[in-house]
Motif scaffolding. Structure first.
Motif, PDB file in Angstrom:
ATOM      1  N   VAL A  20       0.858  -1.184   0.000  1.00 37.74           N
ATOM      2  CA  VAL A  20       0.000   0.000   0.000  1.00 37.74           C
ATOM      3  C   VAL A  20       0.893   1.231   0.000  1.00 37.74           C
ATOM      4  O   VAL A  20       1.854   1.316   0.772  1.00 37.74           O
ATOM      5  CB  VAL A  20      -0.908   0.042   1.250  1.00 37.74           C
ATOM      6  CG1 VAL A  20      -1.755   1.302   1.252  1.00 37.74           C
ATOM      7  CG2 VAL A  20      -1.795  -1.195   1.309  1.00 37.74           C
ATOM      8  N   ALA A  21       0.588   2.194  -0.869  1.00 38.22           N
ATOM      9  CA  ALA A  21       1.371   3.429  -0.934  1.00 38.22           C
ATOM     10  C   ALA A  21       0.828   4.415   0.104  1.00 38.22           C
ATOM     11  O   ALA A  21       0.013   5.278  -0.211  1.00 38.22           O
ATOM     12  CB  ALA A  21       1.324   4.032  -2.333  1.00 38.22           C
ATOM     13  N   VAL A  22       1.262   4.272   1.336  1.00 34.10           N
ATOM     14  CA  VAL A  22       0.802   5.167   2.401  1.00 34.10           C
ATOM     15  C   VAL A  22       1.481   6.529   2.228  1.00 34.10           C
ATOM     16  O   VAL A  22       2.709   6.625   2.272  1.00 34.10           O
ATOM     17  CB  VAL A  22       1.165   4.590   3.785  1.00 34.10           C
ATOM     18  CG1 VAL A  22       0.661   5.521   4.893  1.00 34.10           C
ATOM     19  CG2 VAL A  22       0.586   3.192   3.951  1.00 34.10           C
ATOM     20  N   PRO A  23       0.720   7.599   2.011  1.00 35.05           N
ATOM     21  CA  PRO A  23       1.337   8.919   1.835  1.00 35.05           C
ATOM     22  C   PRO A  23       1.899   9.452   3.157  1.00 35.05           C
ATOM     23  O   PRO A  23       1.196   9.497   4.160  1.00 35.05           O
ATOM     24  CB  PRO A  23       0.172   9.787   1.335  1.00 35.05           C
ATOM     25  CG  PRO A  23      -1.048   9.112   1.889  1.00 35.05           C
ATOM     26  CD  PRO A  23      -0.748   7.636   1.899  1.00 35.05           C
ATOM     27  N   VAL A  24       3.164   9.818   3.141  1.00 33.18           N
ATOM     28  CA  VAL A  24       3.829  10.368   4.325  1.00 33.18           C
ATOM     29  C   VAL A  24       4.289  11.782   3.987  1.00 33.18           C
ATOM     30  O   VAL A  24       4.829  12.026   2.904  1.00 33.18           O
ATOM     31  CB  VAL A  24       5.032   9.504   4.747  1.00 33.18           C
ATOM     32  CG1 VAL A  24       5.705  10.084   5.983  1.00 33.18           C
ATOM     33  CG2 VAL A  24       4.589   8.066   5.012  1.00 33.18           C
ATOM     34  N   SER A  25       4.077  12.729   4.900  1.00 35.40           N
ATOM     35  CA  SER A  25       4.411  14.131   4.648  1.00 35.40           C
ATOM     36  C   SER A  25       5.535  14.609   5.553  1.00 35.40           C
ATOM     37  O   SER A  25       5.917  13.925   6.506  1.00 35.40           O
ATOM     38  CB  SER A  25       3.175  15.013   4.860  1.00 35.40           C
ATOM     39  OG  SER A  25       2.813  15.026   6.223  1.00 35.40           O
ATOM     40  N   VAL A  26       6.041  15.803   5.251  1.00 40.59           N
ATOM     41  CA  VAL A  26       7.095  16.416   6.063  1.00 40.59           C
ATOM     42  C   VAL A  26       6.602  16.600   7.494  1.00 40.59           C
ATOM     43  O   VAL A  26       7.380  16.500   8.450  1.00 40.59           O
ATOM     44  CB  VAL A  26       7.516  17.776   5.461  1.00 40.59           C
ATOM     45  CG1 VAL A  26       8.532  18.462   6.349  1.00 40.59           C
ATOM     46  CG2 VAL A  26       8.071  17.587   4.063  1.00 40.59           C
ATOM     47  N   GLU A  27       5.315  16.868   7.670  1.00 39.13           N
ATOM     48  CA  GLU A  27       4.743  17.073   9.001  1.00 39.13           C
ATOM     49  C   GLU A  27       4.840  15.823   9.863  1.00 39.13           C
ATOM     50  O   GLU A  27       4.775  15.906  11.093  1.00 39.13           O
ATOM     51  CB  GLU A  27       3.279  17.505   8.902  1.00 39.13           C
ATOM     52  CG  GLU A  27       3.064  18.922   8.396  1.00 39.13           C
ATOM     53  CD  GLU A  27       3.370  19.075   6.908  1.00 39.13           C
ATOM     54  OE1 GLU A  27       3.255  18.057   6.176  1.00 39.13           O
ATOM     55  OE2 GLU A  27       3.728  20.187   6.488  1.00 39.13           O
ATOM     56  N   ASP A  28       4.997  14.648   9.243  1.00 39.73           N
ATOM     57  CA  ASP A  28       5.098  13.396   9.999  1.00 39.73           C
ATOM     58  C   ASP A  28       6.529  13.128  10.465  1.00 39.73           C
ATOM     59  O   ASP A  28       6.764  12.193  11.234  1.00 39.73           O
ATOM     60  CB  ASP A  28       4.630  12.215   9.136  1.00 39.73           C
ATOM     61  CG  ASP A  28       3.177  12.360   8.696  1.00 39.73           C
ATOM     62  OD1 ASP A  28       2.359  12.754   9.534  1.00 39.73           O
ATOM     63  OD2 ASP A  28       2.888  12.088   7.509  1.00 39.73           O
ATOM     64  N   HIS A  29       7.473  13.945  10.005  1.00 38.23           N
ATOM     65  CA  HIS A  29       8.887  13.747  10.361  1.00 38.23           C
ATOM     66  C   HIS A  29       9.117  14.030  11.836  1.00 38.23           C
ATOM     67  O   HIS A  29       8.663  15.030  12.376  1.00 38.23           O
ATOM     68  CB  HIS A  29       9.766  14.661   9.501  1.00 38.23           C
ATOM     69  CG  HIS A  29      11.227  14.547   9.812  1.00 38.23           C
ATOM     70  ND1 HIS A  29      11.884  15.423  10.648  1.00 38.23           N
ATOM     71  CD2 HIS A  29      12.159  13.646   9.393  1.00 38.23           C
ATOM     72  CE1 HIS A  29      13.159  15.087  10.726  1.00 38.23           C
ATOM     73  NE2 HIS A  29      13.345  14.003   9.983  1.00 38.23           N
ATOM     74  N   VAL A  30       9.843  13.135  12.514  1.00 37.87           N
ATOM     75  CA  VAL A  30      10.118  13.274  13.942  1.00 37.87           C
ATOM     76  C   VAL A  30      11.579  13.616  14.202  1.00 37.87           C
ATOM     77  O   VAL A  30      11.890  14.542  14.948  1.00 37.87           O
ATOM     78  CB  VAL A  30       9.749  11.981  14.700  1.00 37.87           C
ATOM     79  CG1 VAL A  30      10.175  12.069  16.170  1.00 37.87           C
ATOM     80  CG2 VAL A  30       8.260  11.709  14.595  1.00 37.87           C
TER      81      VAL A  30
END
Length: 247
Positions: A114-124
């Motif tokens: 599954v191509a789960v979209p990850v954004s810059v806001e999710d960066h830890v």
């Protein structure tokens, strides 16, 4: 003497007003972070000779109960890797050809189906990988860690796709794993899970995320970690006994 003090004080005021103090403090914080292996996202991308890898912790809320009485509360996904170690889904990316998030989404499609979209806001965080040995090249590897909250239905879809359509299933990824965040009366659950072997910084990333997101209380997590330490000692004895069986 008084003139000298006044002049020194004036220089200090000018230094404060010019913002140099803030710059020096920021530089000092940066040095401390880099000494600990931590980097900002921009600093990491400036390291053009470094390999870059991105991983993500996917989690959701849940109303499910174990045995109908133990609240699970949250689902956190990890995976069993090809090398027998536990880790988060993701892998190597190429910042010269794709953004970190595009590379991570590509890796997730391969590993989860599954191509789960990850954004810059999710960066830890971004940090250098821990060195495995004096000759290890892992210090030239930068790890970017993300955390993304999704719905429980999406978790189920990912688990199904990972076992049926993901191209890496059975190869680089041996299977998805849910982290048991609860503790049973017999001591099972999170403490047993944390006693397993993890790749690189994965265990620390998991523990930090559980604390930061308040998925497990500090007291419960501390008890689980202490119990895990005891299990490691017992595990060493069990391994020694198994080794003796081989003659």
């Amino acid at each position: 003497m008084t003139f000298s003090k006044d002049r020194g004080f004036s220089r200090l005021i000018s230094w404060l007003q010019s913002g140099l103090l803030a710059q020096d403090i920021k530089k000092g914080d940066q040095i401390k972070r880099m000494a600990s292996g931590q980097l900002s996202r921009d600093e990491a991308l400036e390291c053009t000779h470094c390999r870059q890898a991105c991983h993500v912790m996917l989690y959701s809320e849940t109303a499910s109960q174990l045995f109908g009485r133990i609240p699970i509360r949250h689902v956190v996904l990890m995976q069993m890797r090809f090398d027998g170690l536990l880790g988060f889904p993701g892998g190597l990316v190429n910042p010269s050809e794709e953004t970190l998030e595009e590379g991570l989404t590509r890796e997730l499609l391969e590993e989860l189906g599954v191509a789960v979209p990850v954004s810059v806001e999710d960066h830890v965080e971004s940090r250098f990988a821990p060195s495995l040995s004096a000759t290890s090249s892992s210090s030239r590897l930068i790890l970017h860690f993300y955390v993304k909250k999704i719905k429980e239905e999406q978790i189920r879809e990912i688990e199904k796709a990972a076992a049926s359509t993901a191209v890496d299933h059975g190869l680089e990824v041996l299977g998805m794993v849910r982290v048991p965040l609860y503790s049973t009366k017999s001591g099972g659950g999170l403490s047993f899970f944390l006693s397993h072997s993890f790749i690189g910084s994965a265990r620390s990333q998991l523990v930090n995320s559980l604390l930061r997101l308040h998925l497990v209380s500090p007291g419960d997590l501390q008890r689980a970690l202490r119990s895990s330490q005891k299990m490691h000692a017992q595990g060493a004895q069990d391994l020694q006994a198994a080794l003796e069986l081989t003659g």
